[in-house]
Each structure stands twice: as C-alpha cells, then as structure tokens.
Motif scaffolding. Structure first.
Motif, PDB file in Angstrom:
ATOM      1  N   ILE B  80       0.857  -1.191   0.000  1.00 21.30           N
ATOM      2  CA  ILE B  80       0.000   0.000   0.000  1.00 21.30           C
ATOM      3  C   ILE B  80       0.892   1.241   0.000  1.00 21.30           C
ATOM      4  CG2 ILE B  80      -1.811   1.301   1.199  1.00 21.30           C
ATOM      5  CD1 ILE B  80      -2.728  -1.344   2.428  1.00 21.30           C
ATOM      6  N   ILE B  81       0.660   2.114  -0.974  1.00 18.75           N
ATOM      7  CA  ILE B  81       1.433   3.356  -1.065  1.00 18.75           C
ATOM      8  C   ILE B  81       0.478   4.515  -0.804  1.00 18.75           C
ATOM      9  CG2 ILE B  81       2.859   4.803  -2.564  1.00 18.75           C
ATOM     10  CD1 ILE B  81       2.756   1.618  -3.983  1.00 18.75           C
ATOM     11  N   THR B  82       0.814   5.329   0.183  1.00 18.56           N
ATOM     12  CA  THR B  82      -0.042   6.451   0.564  1.00 18.56           C
ATOM     13  C   THR B  82       0.748   7.744   0.423  1.00 18.56           C
ATOM     14  OG1 THR B  82      -1.036   4.972   2.202  1.00 18.56           O
ATOM     15  CG2 THR B  82      -1.572   7.326   2.383  1.00 18.56           C
ATOM     16  N   ASP B  83       0.197   8.706  -0.317  1.00 21.10           N
ATOM     17  CA  ASP B  83       0.894   9.984  -0.493  1.00 21.10           C
ATOM     18  C   ASP B  83      -0.109  11.128  -0.545  1.00 21.10           C
ATOM     19  OD1 ASP B  83       0.247  10.850  -3.404  1.00 21.10           O
ATOM     20  OD2 ASP B  83       0.799   8.750  -3.611  1.00 21.10           O
ATOM     21  N   ASP B  84       0.403  12.350  -0.327  1.00 22.46           N
ATOM     22  CA  ASP B  84      -0.465  13.527  -0.381  1.00 22.46           C
ATOM     23  C   ASP B  84      -0.204  14.352  -1.646  1.00 22.46           C
ATOM     24  OD1 ASP B  84       2.008  14.551   0.192  1.00 22.46           O
ATOM     25  OD2 ASP B  84       1.340  15.859   1.827  1.00 22.46           O
ATOM     26  N   ILE B  87      -3.860  14.307  -7.302  1.00 18.05           N
ATOM     27  CA  ILE B  87      -4.642  13.115  -7.647  1.00 18.05           C
ATOM     28  C   ILE B  87      -4.004  12.390  -8.818  1.00 18.05           C
ATOM     29  CG2 ILE B  87      -6.856  12.308  -8.579  1.00 18.05           C
ATOM     30  CD1 ILE B  87      -8.203  14.654  -7.186  1.00 18.05           C
ATOM     31  N   PHE B  88      -3.736  11.111  -8.633  1.00 20.14           N
ATOM     32  CA  PHE B  88      -3.203  10.327  -9.745  1.00 20.14           C
ATOM     33  C   PHE B  88      -3.746   8.912  -9.673  1.00 20.14           C
ATOM     34  CE2 PHE B  88      -0.013   7.516 -11.744  1.00 20.14           C
ATOM     35  CZ  PHE B  88      -0.101   8.027 -13.023  1.00 20.14           C
ATOM     36  N   ASN B 129      -9.296  11.515   2.051  1.00 16.30           N
ATOM     37  CA  ASN B 129      -8.697  12.576   2.877  1.00 16.30           C
ATOM     38  C   ASN B 129      -7.533  13.279   2.175  1.00 16.30           C
ATOM     39  OD1 ASN B 129     -10.477  11.826   4.964  1.00 16.30           O
ATOM     40  ND2 ASN B 129      -9.029  10.259   5.670  1.00 16.30           N
ATOM     41  N   GLU B 130      -7.757  13.591   0.901  1.00 17.37           N
ATOM     42  CA  GLU B 130      -6.734  14.266   0.082  1.00 17.37           C
ATOM     43  C   GLU B 130      -5.441  13.472  -0.043  1.00 17.37           C
ATOM     44  OE1 GLU B 130      -6.400  18.357   1.231  1.00 17.37           O
ATOM     45  OE2 GLU B 130      -8.480  18.745   0.671  1.00 17.37           O
TER      46      GLU B 130
END
Lengths: 108, 140
Positions: B80-84, B87-88, B129-130
């Motif tokens: 799982i890759i989570t970034d802020d 949007i992609f 959450n953005e």
C-alpha cells in the motif's frame, strides 16, 4: 553499478554490473556518451552481471539505440538473465534491440 | 486465522532517497524468503510509482512524506502506497500494451505504469482525505 570496458576489433564491449535505475542511469549515459562523442558507434552491452533494470535504465538504452542507429552504428545487447529478459519482454524492448545469448554470438 | 507480517517505510520526496526503498524491499524479501524475481518485481514497481510521485506529484517545493506498507500473507504480498501528492489514478493513466507498434515511438512515461499493471496481480486506487492510496497485490 560498475561499468567496465574492453574492445574486440571495432566493437566496444561495455559491461554493466549491479543495478541500473533512476538513481544512477546518468553514470551509464555519461559512459556511453564518451564513446559516441568520439564516433565509437559499434557497441556491445554485456548484461550478464546486471541484477536490476527499471524504466529509467531502459529509457537510456533506447536513447542510445536511436543515437547510434542515426550514426549508422550498431548497438547490441548480450547475456541477460531470465529475470532481466522478462522486463525486456514486458516492455516490448525485446523486439527493438539486437539481443544475443553471449558475447561470442554477438561478435560472430 | 490468517497471520500477516508487516513492514513499513516512510520516505520523503527526494529522488536520492530511492536507495532506502531498495534496502527496505531487500530486507523484507530476505525476512520473508521471497524469490529473487518477486523481490525484483516489487522493487521495480515501487521505484516506478515512487519516482512518478516525486517527479510529477507535487507543485510546491515542500517536503512531503510517502508511506509504503508491505504485508505478507501465505500466498501473496500486499503493498500500500499512501501519499499527499496531486490526484493520480494509475488505473486511468495512459499505458501501452506490448503490441506491434514500435516501442521507439511510445511515450516512455507509460512504461513504468505498464510495469505496475503487468507485474502486479491486483491494482486498486482510491482517493481519501486528500491522499492517494494505491493497493497492489503480488502473488508469491
């Protein structure tokens, strides 16, 4: 990544050892440019010790393939492992490069 | 009861930090006795995704964190890759199939995306959450 170079007649043999990725592709670019800038456009890349390649590495190979073709030279690859070959297959690059099983076959 | 091993890494948006990613994947691969091929494929896919985020995801010059979670079950690894970043949605992004069209003419940016879709067994994207949350599954 370690890059070593040798020569067999007109052919420059460039061997890459280790990883070719986003953090170090510039080293290979620099090395190959030093050959092509001196009109050395008969190049065989020995990939027997290449452990890993990402799209950044493939992009550099493609760039030099185009450059060398335009200079009517030859850019060959040899000795890639099955895991590396799979990346070439998935990318479609397997069909656009001249790829040989080993140095001997390439130099024939 | 399904047991799951977990490992996590947070890296900042500096391309030189990709080295940490490599060490992180190798450490997990050793601990979980993953094959060289699976390890290489996970490393490759993460490099493509994270470098894409770092190169194209941010419009400011601030430091951002990208979080990577790896989880191992019996027959698969979940990533799982989570970034802020912006949007992609990789699933909607341009890809190319390994078809006849000369690869020389292809947009090279699509190559990394193609690797992700081809080398992983499942790819899911959501925006929450953005944050971009990309879930990948690799069968082992």
């Amino acid at each position: 990544m370690n890059i070593t170079e040798s020569k067999a007649g007109e052919i420059n043999i460039v061997s890459i050892e280790g990883r070719l990725d986003t953090t170090n592709y510039g080293e290979l670019e620099h090395h190959l440019s030093s050959l092509t800038d001196n009109d050395e456009v008969q190049i065989l890349l020995d990939l027997s010790q290449l452990e890993y390649i990402s799209s950044s590495g493939l992009r550099i190979l493609l760039m030099f393939l185009k450059k060398i073709k335009a200079a009517e030279g030859r850019f060959m690859l040899c000795s890639m492992s099955n895991d590396i070959k799979e990346i070439f297959e998935i990318s479609g690059f397997i069909n656009i490069f001249e790829i040989f099983d080993d140095q001997e076959a390439a130099l024939k | 009861m399904l047991t799951m091993d977990k490992k996590e890494l947070t890296i900042v948006n500096d391309i030189a930090r990709l080295r940490e990613l490599q060490a992180f994947v190798e450490e997990a691969a050793d601990a979980w006795e993953l094959s060289m091929k699976v390890s290489m494929n996970i490393n490759l896919v993460l490099e493509e995704i994270i470098s894409n985020i770092i190169f194209y995801g941010y419009e400011d010059d601030s430091v951002h964190e990208i979080r990577i979670d790896l989880m191992k079950a019996d027959d698969e690894v979940k990533i799982i890759i989570t970034d802020d970043a912006a949007i992609f949605d990789i699933l909607a992004a341009e890809d190319f199939a390994g078809n006849e069209k000369a690869a020389e003419d292809r947009k090279i940016g699509g190559l990394g995306i193609h690797f992700v879709k081809t080398l992983m067994d499942k790819v899911e994207y959501r925006r929450e959450n953005e944050q971009n949350i990309l879930s990948l599954i690799k069968k082992i």
